[in-house]
Design a protein around this motif. Sequence first.
Motif, mmCIF file in Angstrom:
data_model
loop_
_atom_site.group_PDB
_atom_site.id
_atom_site.type_symbol
_atom_site.label_atom_id
_atom_site.label_comp_id
_atom_site.label_asym_id
_atom_site.label_seq_id
_atom_site.Cartn_x
_atom_site.Cartn_y
_atom_site.Cartn_z
ATOM 1 N N ARG A 1 11.803 -2.310 -15.492
ATOM 2 C CA ARG A 1 13.094 -1.791 -15.018
ATOM 3 C C ARG A 1 13.110 -1.509 -13.514
ATOM 4 N NH1 ARG A 1 14.221 -3.755 -18.970
ATOM 5 N NH2 ARG A 1 14.975 -2.868 -20.922
ATOM 6 N N HIS A 2 11.994 -1.771 -12.829
ATOM 7 C CA HIS A 2 11.877 -1.391 -11.411
ATOM 8 C C HIS A 2 11.364 -2.589 -10.609
ATOM 9 C CE1 HIS A 2 9.961 1.834 -8.466
ATOM 10 N NE2 HIS A 2 10.639 0.913 -7.823
ATOM 11 N N ILE A 3 12.115 -2.963 -9.578
ATOM 12 C CA ILE A 3 11.711 -4.083 -8.706
ATOM 13 C C ILE A 3 11.545 -3.561 -7.275
ATOM 14 C CG2 ILE A 3 12.425 -6.321 -7.727
ATOM 15 C CD1 ILE A 3 12.179 -6.811 -10.616
ATOM 16 N N VAL A 4 10.483 -3.985 -6.605
ATOM 17 C CA VAL A 4 10.352 -3.753 -5.169
ATOM 18 C C VAL A 4 10.896 -5.029 -4.515
ATOM 19 C CG1 VAL A 4 8.805 -3.200 -3.254
ATOM 20 C CG2 VAL A 4 8.322 -2.290 -5.546
ATOM 21 N N ALA A 5 12.094 -4.924 -3.951
ATOM 22 C CA ALA A 5 12.831 -6.110 -3.491
ATOM 23 C C ALA A 5 12.570 -6.374 -2.007
ATOM 24 C CB ALA A 5 14.329 -5.902 -3.720
ATOM 25 N N LEU A 6 12.044 -7.564 -1.728
ATOM 26 C CA LEU A 6 11.592 -7.890 -0.365
ATOM 27 C C LEU A 6 12.089 -9.260 0.064
ATOM 28 C CD1 LEU A 6 8.174 -6.928 -1.618
ATOM 29 C CD2 LEU A 6 9.120 -5.727 0.350
ATOM 30 N N ARG A 7 12.229 -9.423 1.358
ATOM 31 C CA ARG A 7 12.520 -10.757 1.875
ATOM 32 C C ARG A 7 11.297 -11.650 1.771
ATOM 33 N NH1 ARG A 7 12.776 -11.892 8.183
ATOM 34 N NH2 ARG A 7 10.535 -11.887 7.745
ATOM 35 N N GLY A 8 10.135 -11.111 2.168
ATOM 36 C CA GLY A 8 8.920 -11.911 2.229
ATOM 37 C C GLY A 8 8.755 -12.545 3.597
ATOM 38 N N LEU B 1 19.141 -10.022 -1.626
ATOM 39 C CA LEU B 1 18.356 -10.000 -2.864
ATOM 40 C C LEU B 1 18.735 -8.788 -3.726
ATOM 41 C CD1 LEU B 1 15.999 -10.931 -4.716
ATOM 42 C CD2 LEU B 1 14.437 -9.672 -3.209
ATOM 43 N N ILE B 2 18.850 -7.628 -3.083
ATOM 44 C CA ILE B 2 19.179 -6.403 -3.829
ATOM 45 C C ILE B 2 20.529 -6.575 -4.545
ATOM 46 C CG2 ILE B 2 19.731 -3.934 -3.600
ATOM 47 C CD1 ILE B 2 17.915 -4.162 -0.939
ATOM 48 N N ALA B 3 21.513 -7.081 -3.782
ATOM 49 C CA ALA B 3 22.831 -7.271 -4.386
ATOM 50 C C ALA B 3 22.737 -8.232 -5.572
ATOM 51 C CB ALA B 3 23.809 -7.794 -3.337
ATOM 52 N N GLY B 4 21.938 -9.296 -5.420
ATOM 53 C CA GLY B 4 21.767 -10.270 -6.501
ATOM 54 C C GLY B 4 21.088 -9.660 -7.716
ATOM 55 N N LEU B 5 20.045 -8.855 -7.471
ATOM 56 C CA LEU B 5 19.310 -8.222 -8.582
ATOM 57 C C LEU B 5 20.223 -7.283 -9.360
ATOM 58 C CD1 LEU B 5 15.906 -7.373 -6.832
ATOM 59 C CD2 LEU B 5 16.314 -9.104 -8.601
ATOM 60 N N LYS B 6 21.076 -6.576 -8.643
ATOM 61 C CA LYS B 6 21.989 -5.635 -9.301
ATOM 62 C C LYS B 6 22.987 -6.370 -10.200
ATOM 63 C CE LYS B 6 20.951 -1.344 -8.213
ATOM 64 N NZ LYS B 6 20.575 -0.397 -9.286
ATOM 65 N N GLN B 7 23.255 -7.651 -9.859
ATOM 66 C CA GLN B 7 24.114 -8.472 -10.727
ATOM 67 C C GLN B 7 23.379 -8.864 -12.001
ATOM 68 O OE1 GLN B 7 27.370 -9.829 -10.009
ATOM 69 N NE2 GLN B 7 27.352 -8.269 -8.401
ATOM 70 N N VAL B 8 22.067 -9.038 -11.883
ATOM 71 C CA VAL B 8 21.276 -9.458 -13.047
ATOM 72 C C VAL B 8 21.169 -8.304 -14.047
ATOM 73 C CG1 VAL B 8 18.956 -10.164 -13.811
ATOM 74 C CG2 VAL B 8 19.955 -11.174 -11.749
ATOM 75 N N SER C 1 13.207 -0.434 -5.184
ATOM 76 C CA SER C 1 12.554 0.090 -3.984
ATOM 77 C C SER C 1 12.558 -1.017 -2.927
ATOM 78 C CB SER C 1 11.105 0.501 -4.283
ATOM 79 O OG SER C 1 11.070 1.555 -5.218
ATOM 80 N N VAL C 2 12.588 -0.600 -1.671
ATOM 81 C CA VAL C 2 12.598 -1.591 -0.574
ATOM 82 C C VAL C 2 11.596 -1.188 0.500
ATOM 83 C CG1 VAL C 2 14.998 -2.289 -0.923
ATOM 84 C CG2 VAL C 2 14.485 -0.372 0.618
ATOM 85 N N ALA C 3 11.375 -2.080 1.438
ATOM 86 C CA ALA C 3 10.425 -1.830 2.528
ATOM 87 C C ALA C 3 11.137 -1.204 3.726
ATOM 88 C CB ALA C 3 9.780 -3.155 2.950
ATOM 89 N N ALA D 1 23.440 -1.619 -0.530
ATOM 90 C CA ALA D 1 23.461 -2.708 -1.514
ATOM 91 C C ALA D 1 22.907 -2.258 -2.873
ATOM 92 C CB ALA D 1 22.644 -3.897 -0.994
ATOM 93 N N GLY D 2 22.319 -1.055 -2.922
ATOM 94 C CA GLY D 2 21.878 -0.558 -4.239
ATOM 95 C C GLY D 2 20.447 -0.097 -4.334
ATOM 96 N N ALA D 3 19.710 -0.057 -3.221
ATOM 97 C CA ALA D 3 18.312 0.403 -3.290
ATOM 98 C C ALA D 3 18.259 1.899 -3.585
ATOM 99 C CB ALA D 3 17.603 0.114 -1.974
#
Length: 294
Positions: free
Chosen positions: A102-109, A130-137, A143-145, A170-172
């Motif tokens: 249920r928890h993603i650390v969302a990064l550009r890379g 990415l965050i906005a996209g994940l929230k759609q899923v 969490s973010v950097a 965006a939802g972090a």
Amino acid sequence: LDSPLFSDLPGDIDISFEFFPPKTEKMAQTLQESVATLQPLGPRFVSVTYGAGGTTRERTHAEVVRVQNETRIPAAAHLTCVNATKDEVNAVARHYWESGIRHIVALRGDAPDGGAYSPHPGGYANAVELIAGLKQVADFEISVAAYPEVHPDSPDAQTDIDNLKAKFDAGADRAITQFFFDPECFFRFRDEAAAAGIDAEIVPGVMPVMSFAAVQRMSGLCGTSIPSWMEGLFDGLDERPAARQLVSATIAAELCRKLYAGGVRQFHFYTLNRAELSYAICHMLGKRPVGVAT
Ligand code: FAD
């Protein structure tokens, strides 16, 4: 700062631990032992990194799910935008959700070749997208950097803070910082974030130094500055791993103690899959195995 003594620290902190997916059986064994050592300290979550360019997609997935199922500690999966279309990233995220993560650390890379970053055609351009996209899923915790010493791709500190604000918008839910060695640098960043209207958690990422040469290399890549006194402290310890560990633990514990004195109550440890240094630092901060009186 008027820091409290270690003996005064009550352990009223939240901790989390970061691991990387193991490449070999032996590394897998070390990781399992490390998780087993740190588990009794009651981390609120553990996270598992995603190899540059998505090279560890399956191994990260396997490890995140295994740790959460075996330990019941909520586990977070790092996920980047690199080398994948939006559909591919969304499919990875959906698979996590279906596996109970249920928890993603969302990064550009970063670009896999170490060059300038450019988005994959049809992919997410950066962490905000990415965050906005994940929230759609699905309704992931995210969490973010964040970068107390400014991300190397950022033209200036304000742009970096604006980008962090956009990640929260965006939802972090929280930011975890790049590692740093000067507490003042964290406090300055926290103040700048607050001034920009960010009131969410900003958790310092603490890197206990296993190898000073490796930390120098990583610092060069990510823009972390290494104080000159630190170089002096590690000088002459290359062939003395036990002494080096003691010095490392002292430096990291001292950093955490100053952060604590400045009001920080959440700490994220870059364990590099080794338990002892992180365990020792948490212990000095007053953390004891859950259920054991201090
Ligand atoms: P973003 O926030 O998207 O952007 C990076 C910088 O580029 C920003 O700070 C901003 O200043 C600038 N920028 C972005 N978009 C814009 C824009 N539209 N306009 C102007 N400037 C812009 N890497 C991995 O490969 N795998 C991992 O598992 C991993 N885990 C990490 C965990 C933590 C806690 C941290 C701190 C880093 C981690 N990294 C990992 C490294 C991370 O992928 C790199 O630091 C990467 O270069 C930036 O990722 P980001 O999500 O911060 O990017």
